[in-house]
Design a protein around this motif. Sequence first.
Motif, mmCIF file in Angstrom:
data_model
loop_
_atom_site.group_PDB
_atom_site.id
_atom_site.type_symbol
_atom_site.label_atom_id
_atom_site.label_comp_id
_atom_site.label_asym_id
_atom_site.label_seq_id
_atom_site.Cartn_x
_atom_site.Cartn_y
_atom_site.Cartn_z
ATOM 1 N N ASN A 25 32.527 47.654 36.310
ATOM 2 C CA ASN A 25 31.708 48.838 36.006
ATOM 3 C C ASN A 25 30.854 49.236 37.206
ATOM 4 O OD1 ASN A 25 32.694 48.917 33.383
ATOM 5 N ND2 ASN A 25 30.970 47.768 32.539
ATOM 6 N N ILE A 26 30.213 48.253 37.819
ATOM 7 C CA ILE A 26 29.352 48.536 38.970
ATOM 8 C C ILE A 26 30.177 49.064 40.146
ATOM 9 C CG2 ILE A 26 27.795 47.491 40.663
ATOM 10 C CD1 ILE A 26 26.888 45.564 38.462
ATOM 11 N N ALA A 27 31.357 48.494 40.348
ATOM 12 C CA ALA A 27 32.212 48.931 41.461
ATOM 13 C C ALA A 27 32.651 50.378 41.305
ATOM 14 C CB ALA A 27 33.434 48.022 41.561
ATOM 15 N N ASN A 28 32.762 50.849 40.047
ATOM 16 C CA ASN A 28 33.260 52.202 39.792
ATOM 17 C C ASN A 28 32.157 53.200 39.459
ATOM 18 O OD1 ASN A 28 36.415 52.288 39.689
ATOM 19 N ND2 ASN A 28 35.845 50.335 38.738
ATOM 20 N N VAL A 29 30.929 52.899 39.868
ATOM 21 C CA VAL A 29 29.814 53.769 39.514
ATOM 22 C C VAL A 29 29.978 55.174 40.104
ATOM 23 C CG1 VAL A 29 28.388 53.075 41.492
ATOM 24 C CG2 VAL A 29 27.285 53.868 39.377
ATOM 25 N N ASN A 30 30.734 55.298 41.197
ATOM 26 C CA ASN A 30 30.950 56.619 41.803
ATOM 27 C C ASN A 30 32.374 57.128 41.610
ATOM 28 O OD1 ASN A 30 28.315 57.015 42.904
ATOM 29 N ND2 ASN A 30 28.802 55.520 44.503
ATOM 30 N N THR A 31 33.116 56.526 40.691
ATOM 31 C CA THR A 31 34.486 56.960 40.416
ATOM 32 C C THR A 31 34.477 58.106 39.415
ATOM 33 O OG1 THR A 31 35.353 54.733 40.817
ATOM 34 C CG2 THR A 31 36.750 56.235 39.580
ATOM 35 N N VAL A 32 35.087 59.218 39.774
ATOM 36 C CA VAL A 32 35.089 60.415 38.924
ATOM 37 C C VAL A 32 35.747 60.109 37.581
ATOM 38 C CG1 VAL A 32 35.984 62.763 38.675
ATOM 39 C CG2 VAL A 32 35.099 61.981 40.885
ATOM 40 N N GLY A 33 35.041 60.432 36.491
ATOM 41 C CA GLY A 33 35.596 60.309 35.156
ATOM 42 C C GLY A 33 35.753 58.890 34.642
ATOM 43 N N PHE A 34 35.209 57.894 35.352
ATOM 44 C CA PHE A 34 35.387 56.500 34.929
ATOM 45 C C PHE A 34 34.636 56.240 33.631
ATOM 46 C CE2 PHE A 34 33.851 52.072 34.925
ATOM 47 C CZ PHE A 34 35.069 51.397 34.973
ATOM 48 N N ALA A 108 46.291 60.524 29.481
ATOM 49 C CA ALA A 108 45.025 61.237 29.284
ATOM 50 C C ALA A 108 44.063 60.844 30.392
ATOM 51 C CB ALA A 108 44.426 60.898 27.927
ATOM 52 N N THR A 109 43.224 61.781 30.809
ATOM 53 C CA THR A 109 42.244 61.492 31.853
ATOM 54 C C THR A 109 41.018 62.372 31.688
ATOM 55 O OG1 THR A 109 41.878 61.344 34.251
ATOM 56 C CG2 THR A 109 43.264 63.139 33.473
ATOM 57 N N ARG A 110 39.878 61.845 32.107
ATOM 58 C CA ARG A 110 38.651 62.645 32.159
ATOM 59 C C ARG A 110 38.367 63.082 33.590
ATOM 60 N NH1 ARG A 110 35.694 64.435 27.584
ATOM 61 N NH2 ARG A 110 33.831 64.328 28.902
ATOM 62 N N ALA A 111 39.133 62.589 34.532
ATOM 63 C CA ALA A 111 38.915 62.911 35.944
ATOM 64 C C ALA A 111 39.583 64.239 36.273
ATOM 65 C CB ALA A 111 39.464 61.802 36.832
ATOM 66 N N GLY A 112 38.773 65.235 36.626
ATOM 67 C CA GLY A 112 39.316 66.566 36.903
ATOM 68 C C GLY A 112 39.348 66.921 38.374
ATOM 69 N N ASP A 113 39.446 65.908 39.249
ATOM 70 C CA ASP A 113 39.533 66.188 40.687
ATOM 71 C C ASP A 113 40.980 66.502 41.057
ATOM 72 O OD1 ASP A 113 40.116 63.562 39.971
ATOM 73 O OD2 ASP A 113 39.472 62.712 41.878
ATOM 74 N N PHE A 114 41.423 67.695 40.647
ATOM 75 C CA PHE A 114 42.809 68.099 40.810
ATOM 76 C C PHE A 114 43.021 68.794 42.151
ATOM 77 C CE2 PHE A 114 42.307 68.498 36.014
ATOM 78 C CZ PHE A 114 42.819 67.235 35.774
ATOM 79 N N ASN A 204 39.437 54.669 20.854
ATOM 80 C CA ASN A 204 39.358 53.272 21.258
ATOM 81 C C ASN A 204 40.730 52.628 21.373
ATOM 82 O OD1 ASN A 204 36.449 52.952 21.397
ATOM 83 N ND2 ASN A 204 36.441 53.185 19.180
ATOM 84 N N ALA A 205 41.761 53.299 20.856
ATOM 85 C CA ALA A 205 43.121 52.778 20.981
ATOM 86 C C ALA A 205 43.733 53.108 22.341
ATOM 87 C CB ALA A 205 44.007 53.333 19.865
ATOM 88 N N LEU A 206 43.093 53.966 23.117
ATOM 89 C CA LEU A 206 43.602 54.292 24.447
ATOM 90 C C LEU A 206 43.472 53.082 25.366
ATOM 91 C CD1 LEU A 206 42.021 57.842 24.905
ATOM 92 C CD2 LEU A 206 44.406 57.327 24.385
ATOM 93 N N SER A 207 44.437 52.929 26.269
ATOM 94 C CA SER A 207 44.458 51.783 27.181
ATOM 95 C C SER A 207 44.357 52.258 28.625
ATOM 96 C CB SER A 207 45.758 50.983 27.011
ATOM 97 O OG SER A 207 45.886 50.503 25.692
ATOM 98 N N LYS A 208 43.455 51.640 29.381
ATOM 99 C CA LYS A 208 43.336 51.967 30.798
ATOM 100 C C LYS A 208 44.570 51.478 31.560
ATOM 101 C CE LYS A 208 38.293 51.962 31.403
ATOM 102 N NZ LYS A 208 37.145 51.274 32.025
ATOM 103 N N VAL A 209 45.101 52.334 32.440
ATOM 104 C CA VAL A 209 46.261 51.943 33.252
ATOM 105 C C VAL A 209 45.981 52.132 34.740
ATOM 106 C CG1 VAL A 209 47.974 52.358 31.457
ATOM 107 C CG2 VAL A 209 47.273 54.248 32.933
ATOM 108 N N GLY A 210 44.728 52.395 35.104
ATOM 109 C CA GLY A 210 44.384 52.609 36.503
ATOM 110 C C GLY A 210 44.498 54.060 36.908
ATOM 111 N N ASN A 211 43.997 54.369 38.086
ATOM 112 C CA ASN A 211 44.011 55.741 38.610
ATOM 113 C C ASN A 211 43.345 56.734 37.657
ATOM 114 O OD1 ASN A 211 45.374 55.180 41.078
ATOM 115 N ND2 ASN A 211 47.313 55.079 39.972
#
Length: 258
Positions: A25-34, A108-114, A204-211
């Motif tokens: 969590n701390i490592a991704n504090v500046n990751t868009v949409g994390f 699915a993603t919340r990161a909109g840096d397209f 909550n059933a969604l699974s993180k897959v990176g990126n």
Amino acid sequence: MLRSLNTAVTGLHFQQEKLDVIGNNIANVNTVGFRAGRAQGADVFSQKLSQFSNNTTASGIGNGVSLAQVSNSFAQGNIDSTGQPYDMAIDGSGFFVVRDTATTATYATRAGDFRADAQGFLTTSDGMRVQGVSSDPDVTTTSDIRITLTPSNLPADTEAVSWRIDSNGDVNLTLRSTLVPPPATPPAPFKIAQIQVQTFKDINALSKVGNNRFSNLAAAGPSGLGVAGEGGRGQIRWQSLEQANVDLATQFTDLMVT
């Protein structure tokens, strides 16, 4: 005695796993949409000591703790204005849906840096195409969003000079007339696509897959890819990005407690 020590070791293992989640969590504090994670434990109960004859009540002793799951927080992150033409954020519930052109899998993603690829398709940084509805006849896959100033179905005697994305996801071209002299009333904006938002019954059933992506969409119960701002979906904020929803104060406090 040995069983007691082994039970205590499971607690140490769980605390280590919890530290791993906090560190991520701390490592991704500046990751868009994390989305911040949280480790949740469950007691291991298997050693039965005694049981009454009526079989209605039993006594037992636990064998320690195990990692039950790492849940994700889907609280809204801060939305910052960037001024970049392909950046966008969802203000409220929902996710952007992107498609892998090689496997046709959707995420699915919340990161909109397209960004836009060489053909004008709106993509993630690794080339997955943003989904929605397209009115451009040059797009063979109608769910892929393509932003261009020269669609083949542009109204006659007009040309596009710019584009924008509205809060409902509509991609509109600003037109001007090519007639000489120009008409008194300028042409109306021309819609070429609509970026849509997906909501789920059980996020909550969604699974993180990176990126910055989530998989397992079917298990999460998709409730429909639709218009932003309708049916409980959040609105789209153009030229903005949602930051990670990590609270550093909370994470460092949890770090010290753990």
